[in-house]
Design an enzyme around this catalytic site. Structure first.
Site, PDB file in Angstrom:
ATOM      1  N   HIS A   1       0.811  -1.212   0.000  1.00 20.44           N
ATOM      2  CA  HIS A   1       0.000   0.000   0.000  1.00 20.44           C
ATOM      3  C   HIS A   1       0.849   1.269   0.000  1.00 20.44           C
ATOM      4  O   HIS A   1       0.453   2.287  -0.586  1.00 20.44           O
ATOM      5  CB  HIS A   1      -0.974  -0.020   1.178  1.00 20.44           C
ATOM      6  CG  HIS A   1      -2.168  -0.881   0.935  1.00 20.44           C
ATOM      7  ND1 HIS A   1      -2.184  -2.225   1.220  1.00 20.44           N
ATOM      8  CD2 HIS A   1      -3.379  -0.606   0.377  1.00 20.44           C
ATOM      9  CE1 HIS A   1      -3.353  -2.738   0.883  1.00 20.44           C
ATOM     10  NE2 HIS A   1      -4.092  -1.784   0.361  1.00 20.44           N
TER      11      HIS A   1
ATOM     12  N   HIS B   1       6.243 -13.954   6.213  1.00 21.97           N
ATOM     13  CA  HIS B   1       6.744 -12.854   7.043  1.00 21.97           C
ATOM     14  C   HIS B   1       5.731 -12.467   8.101  1.00 21.97           C
ATOM     15  O   HIS B   1       6.059 -12.313   9.270  1.00 21.97           O
ATOM     16  CB  HIS B   1       7.089 -11.643   6.167  1.00 21.97           C
ATOM     17  CG  HIS B   1       7.819 -10.566   6.916  1.00 21.97           C
ATOM     18  ND1 HIS B   1       7.171  -9.662   7.745  1.00 21.97           N
ATOM     19  CD2 HIS B   1       9.132 -10.259   6.973  1.00 21.97           C
ATOM     20  CE1 HIS B   1       8.065  -8.844   8.278  1.00 21.97           C
ATOM     21  NE2 HIS B   1       9.260  -9.181   7.829  1.00 21.97           N
TER      22      HIS B   1
END
Length: 299
Positions: free
Chosen positions: A122, A180
């Site tokens: 984003h 992650h």
């Protein structure tokens, strides 16, 4: 006499203006659009892991043979460490786009190599879409989706992972994928992938370093299923620092060490997602979609 002098002056003015008119109009009419591609990865400081990014870059160049392709890293920490230790400068997405703007690229497809549409994605989205507002030279920027963005993507990724499992792995041995993880709402993609993988093989598990599911969640399932051996694979574009240290390292807090303490033998596989053609194809399909949305008039 006066009329002849007047005509000469007009002719001189036209001749003086002609070069300017040429420069404005060009010999071949209106200026052509100049499309380009920017590939953006989180980045890695490990040269061995960087080969995975070079692999996907090579595939993209073959797919778009007549379009210039540039690479950038979104992680400031990774870029700084490379500059400090390897004396190389890797462009940030903003720097790469600024350079492309200076080189008169008019339309750019930006392809994210992130796994999920999380915070890094984003932030990249904001950077990319700011550039067409900074002047007329760069008219349009379109973003390609990350690896897992839709339900269809999750199905494709699950199928691709099934095709990339270690050849020596037996059905009664687990596969543990290390993602992650993130504090961003997009963390839910890892649990969603777990759902799709479980339908294909009940002994494949997804865990994350910083999100959900956790390693503790994975260990609980391994013990419940009576599994005593697990193949550890990174669910990241490259087998970088997380894979080599947090997953496969010899430190007490690595996943390998923690599994060993829990009576589960582990076999690390240090290969990133971008090393596998089946997964690269999903990113490239997203790039094809993004590139097709560029309003290129001529090139």
């Amino acid at each position: 006499m006066f009329q002849r002098l007047f005509s000469t002056i007009i002719l001189l003015l036209i001749l003086c203006a002609f070069p300017t008119m040429q420069a404005y109009c060009g010999h071949d009419g209106p200026k052509q659009d100049k499309p380009g591609i920017l590939v953006v990865a989180f980045g890695t400081t490990m040269p061995t892991a960087e080969k995975a990014l070079q692999h996907i870059e090579g595939v993209i160049k073959k797919t778009f043979p007549n379009v210039p392709v540039r690479m950038a890293y979104s992680s400031k920490i990774v870029r700084a460490k490379i500059a400090r230790e390897q004396h190389r400068n890797i462009a940030s997405p903003a720097e790469a786009l600024a350079q492309m703007k200076d080189e008169n690229f008019t339309h750019v497809a930006v392809q994210s190599l992130h796994s999920i549409p999380g915070e890094e994605y984003h932030n990249l989205l904001k950077t990319a879409y700011a550039f067409p507002t900074m002047g007329k030279s760069m008219q349009q920027v379109v973003m390609g989706m990350p690896l897992m963005a839709t339900s269809t993507d999750l199905e494709k990724v699950a199928d691709a992972i099934m095709a990339c499992l270690p050849a020596d792995r037996k059905p009664n041995e687990a596969i543990v994928l290390m993602g992650h993880g993130t504090h961003h709402p997009a963390d839910v993609y890892y649990a969603a992938l777990q759902y799709h993988l479980a339908k294909r093989d009940p002994n494949i598990f997804v865990g994350t370093v910083e999100g959900f599911p956790t390693l503790d969640d994975v260990i609980e399932k391994l013990k419940k299923n009576g599994l005593t051996k697990a193949w550890l694979m990174p669910l990241m574009s490259v087998a970088g620092d997380h894979a080599n240290n947090d997953m496969a390292g010899d430190e007490p807090d690595s996943w390998k060490s923690i599994l060993d303490k829990n009576g589960i033998t582990s076999v690390p596989v240090l290969t990133g997602l971008a090393d596998y053609d089946q997964l690269v194809a999903i990113w490239v399909d997203h790039l094809k979609t993004a590139y097709s949305q560029l309003n290129i008039k001529s090139h």
